[in-house]
Enzyme design. Structure first.
Site, PDB file in Angstrom:
ATOM      1  CB  CYS A   1     -29.555 -27.780   0.354  1.00  0.00           C
ATOM      2  SG  CYS A   1     -28.471 -26.287   1.220  1.00  0.00           S
TER       3      CYS A   1
ATOM      4  CG  HIS B   1     -26.143 -32.271  -2.772  1.00  0.00           C
ATOM      5  ND1 HIS B   1     -27.443 -31.135  -3.371  1.00  0.00           N
ATOM      6  CD2 HIS B   1     -25.288 -31.908  -1.865  1.00  0.00           C
ATOM      7  CE1 HIS B   1     -27.224 -30.069  -1.730  1.00  0.00           C
ATOM      8  NE2 HIS B   1     -26.307 -30.634  -1.230  1.00  0.00           N
TER       9      HIS B   1
ATOM     10  CG  HIS C   1     -24.757 -25.464  -2.770  1.00  0.00           C
ATOM     11  ND1 HIS C   1     -26.018 -26.125  -3.457  1.00  0.00           N
ATOM     12  CD2 HIS C   1     -24.844 -26.123  -1.255  1.00  0.00           C
ATOM     13  CE1 HIS C   1     -26.638 -26.254  -2.659  1.00  0.00           C
ATOM     14  NE2 HIS C   1     -26.149 -27.271  -1.787  1.00  0.00           N
TER      15      HIS C   1
END
Lengths: 266, 395
Positions: free
Chosen positions: B163, B290, B324
């Site tokens: 990620c 994040h 996400h």
């Protein structure tokens, strides 16, 4: 041309359990047999409980990385890392995709986190306790050249030593007809800013855009190995390193591109 | 010499829509792109950030071998915001072999391999002959496709660090430009919904059955999204352009799928990005987190933020808008950072109702319009891979 030093090497391929053995093959007169057995992979820097959770693909990366670290004789914390592999762990991907076709789709959580392309980098930092930056990349069959170029850029622009780990494992039978990796091959190099005294070889590197003559291996068996894994495109460089002589090699990059390397002993 | 890279052009597609303007509108109005999971063949009680119409994209005929969901989404994004024209102009200026392509993805076109596995020969177990691994599932596929689509012949690679992938490519591009290997770079990333990530994150008990709510006291996991974003980077030439001011990269050295509980690696990446930008924490106007909305991530990130910023800088996660987007999250949120600067807007932490008492950073709960000059954006990935970028005006 970017300049750097090569301070340490790690190697693992069929019949070549480590760099000292590889060196003797590359500099000797004995013909290489690509059908030799793959050495057992035991990267013991990883605690046993973590090692059990890893795969052959990850162990191959860690084994050559560990050999280069031992050879370098300095702290892992100081080494930024570049992990270059044509593919993620396709054995794990195969297991996950088979699970997805079973009732209830029982995907293993461990398989899932091991499926990321940077799994080997993650285990490396856990095993060594290193918080240094790490990049994991792919450029398919040009992955070795891409990894070496990225590592060289880091040495030159971040002014720190970099551990390059290039490794490939053949995929499981289902995917084998579709993938270019036919043999396991792992190589690790510690590249240093040129000023560092621990370097044994100086290397200049540039990306070129013309169709230069690419280097091949004289030995027929080693030439088969060179073509059997993207990471093995490093073999002409390793052969020059083994003999510790000055010379130039040209390694394949993306279509129409190559890396020209000039080596000279320190 | 401290030359900066400017962002000369950018484009983005996510569940919020096609093009940067659609994203600005959604961020401003607080409109989420999340929906109940309706991805074909998936039977999970969760929400997703799905891009409408990816299935209908037709890959350019000369690149038909590259046809897969990931490259379709990539092509859809390349077609927005005049991006191709901007790249063509750069190409005319520098030469097509002087523009690098550095893209991030976590799972590339694995959906194509999922389809092939579901379509195996019943007797032999063989995969169907139409399957093309190199052009779809292999990690390099999206960079190879983008390079061909844009007619570029410079250096190229895919960074795949879960990620953090499409945040880290900004660092790769800066190094290549500084080293003189190219004069401009396409950076970005693409990740698309697939069974492997949905069922994989489900196996790790990390997906939420609700719209994800970062930093909320009741947060219980992520919503997986998909997105494609690209930016054109070149050396600063316009006074009013947004530049990459700094980057920081680190490794957690802690666990494969859990963040360090004190956010140690995250704090290192943030500090490094401040050092490389030669800025103090107080120089940052907004932090795009994040903020995945898992209990562990948001707590760990908050510890790191408190360590570096002492609760002095407003922050929010935009995962409640997009979900996400994994390997694309870095570029999505880098472009959100540019929107924040260009439009003087701090987006709210959408879906967050009541901030967890254990989280001490100032989480922005309603969108604010205020001057924003410099933004930090964080991206953290499996394997403990951390990246922080600072974007803003150079002067």
């Amino acid at each position: 041309m970017m300049r750097m030093g090569i301070a340490a090497v790690g190697l693992c391929a069929p019949g070549l359990p480590d760099w000292p053995t590889g060196r003797s093959w590359f500099s000797g007169s004995q013909a290489y047999d690509p059908g030799m057995a793959m050495p057992e992979l035991r990267p013991d820097l990883l605690p046993a409980n973590e090692r059990r959770r890893t795969t052959a693909h990850i162990k191959l990366a860690l084994q050559v990385a560990q050999e280069a670290l031992d050879d370098w004789q300095d702290e892992a914390e100081d080494l930024a890392t570049v992990f270059s592999s044509s593919d993620a762990d396709l054995d794990i991907v195969d297991k996950i995709l088979c699970s997805l076709n079973l009732p209830g789709r029982p995907v293993s959580p461990t398989h899932f986190h091991n499926s990321v392309h940077n799994a080997a980098a993650g285990y490396w930092s856990i095993a060594t306790g290193s918080h240094a930056p790490s990049t994991s990349l792919s450029a398919y069959e040009a992955s070795f050249a891409a990894g070496l170029l990225e590592a060289a850029c880091q040495v030159n622009e971040e002014h720190r030593p970099v551990l390059l780990v290039a490794y490939d494992m053949p995929p499981p039978a289902t995917l084998a007809p579709f993938c270019p990796v036919k043999s396991p091959f792992g190589v690790a190099l510690v590249l240093t800013p040129e000023a560092v005294s621990s370097a044994r070889i100086r290397m200049g590197l540039e990306l070129i855009h013309q169709k230069d003559e690419l280097d091949a291996m004289d030995d027929a068996g080693l030439e088969i190995l060179r073509n059997a894994a993207p990471a093995a495109r490093s073999l002409p460089l390793l052969a020059l390193l083994a003999n510790e002589v000055s010379g130039t090699v040209t390694l394949p990059g993306l279509a129409g591109q190559a890396l020209r390397l000039e080596l000279s002993p320190c | 010499m401290n030359r900066k890279l400017q962002i000369s052009a950018q484009t983005l597609v996510s569940a919020l829509g096609n093009g940067v303007e659609a994203h600005y509108q959604a961020l401003k109005e607080g409109e989420s792109g999340l929906r109940v999971c309706d991805l074909e063949g998936v039977n999970l009680d969760t929400w997703i950030g799905r891009v409408t119409g990816v299935e209908d994209v037709i890959i350019k005929d000369t690149l038909a071998d590259y046809d897969c969901r990931n490259n379709r989404l990539g092509q859809l994004a390349l077609a927005q915001d005049g991006f191709i024209e901007a790249v063509n102009q750069a190409s005319a200026r520098y030469g097509h072999h002087r523009i690098g392509v550095f893209l991030g993805t976590s799972t590339s076109g694995v959906q194509q391999t999922e389809m092939a596995y579901a379509d195996r020969d019943e007797d032999s177990g063989d995969l169907p002959s139409y399957f093309n691994y190199r052009t779809t599932h292999n990690m390099f596929s999206i960079a190879d496709f983008t390079r061909h689509y844009l007619g570029l012949e410079g250096p190229a690679m895919v960074v795949s660090t879960a990620c953090s992938s499409s945040a880290k490519v900004f660092a790769n591009a800066q190094r290549y430009l500084r080293a003189g290997i190219c004069d401009a770079a396409i950076v970005g990333g693409v990740d698309t919904l697939c069974h492997m990530t949905l069922y994989g994150f489900n196996a790790l008990q990390l997906v939420s059955s609700q719209p994800c709510c970062p930093a909320d006291q009741d947060r219980d996991g992520i919503n997986i999204g998909e997105a494609a974003g690209f930016a054109l980077l070149e050396w600063e030439q316009d006074d009013d352009s947004i530049c990459l001011l700094g980057y920081g990269e680190s490794s957690d050295a802690y666990h494969m799928s859990s963040p360090h509980p004190e956010g140690m690696g995250a704090a290192m990446a943030m500090r490094q990005s401040l050092r490389s930008a030669r800025l103090q924490p107080s120089d940052i106007d907004y932090i795009n987190l994040h903020g995945t909305a898992t209990p562990a991530n948001d707590l760990s990130e908050d510890r790191a933020l408190m360590d570096v910023f002492a609760g002095e800088v407003p922050c929010s996660s935009t995962k409640g808008f997009t979900g996400h987007t994994l390997g694309a999250a870095g570029i999505v949120e880098a472009i959100f950072s540019c929107i924040a600067i260009e439009r003087n807007l701090i987006p709210q932490s959408l879906n967050t109702r009541s901030v967890d008492e254990a989280i001490h950073s100032p989480i922005v709960l309603s969108t604010r319009e205020q001057p924003v000059s410099r933004v930090m954006t964080n991206s953290f990935g499996f394997g403990g891979s951390n990246a922080s970028l600072i974007l803003g005006y150079a002067s």
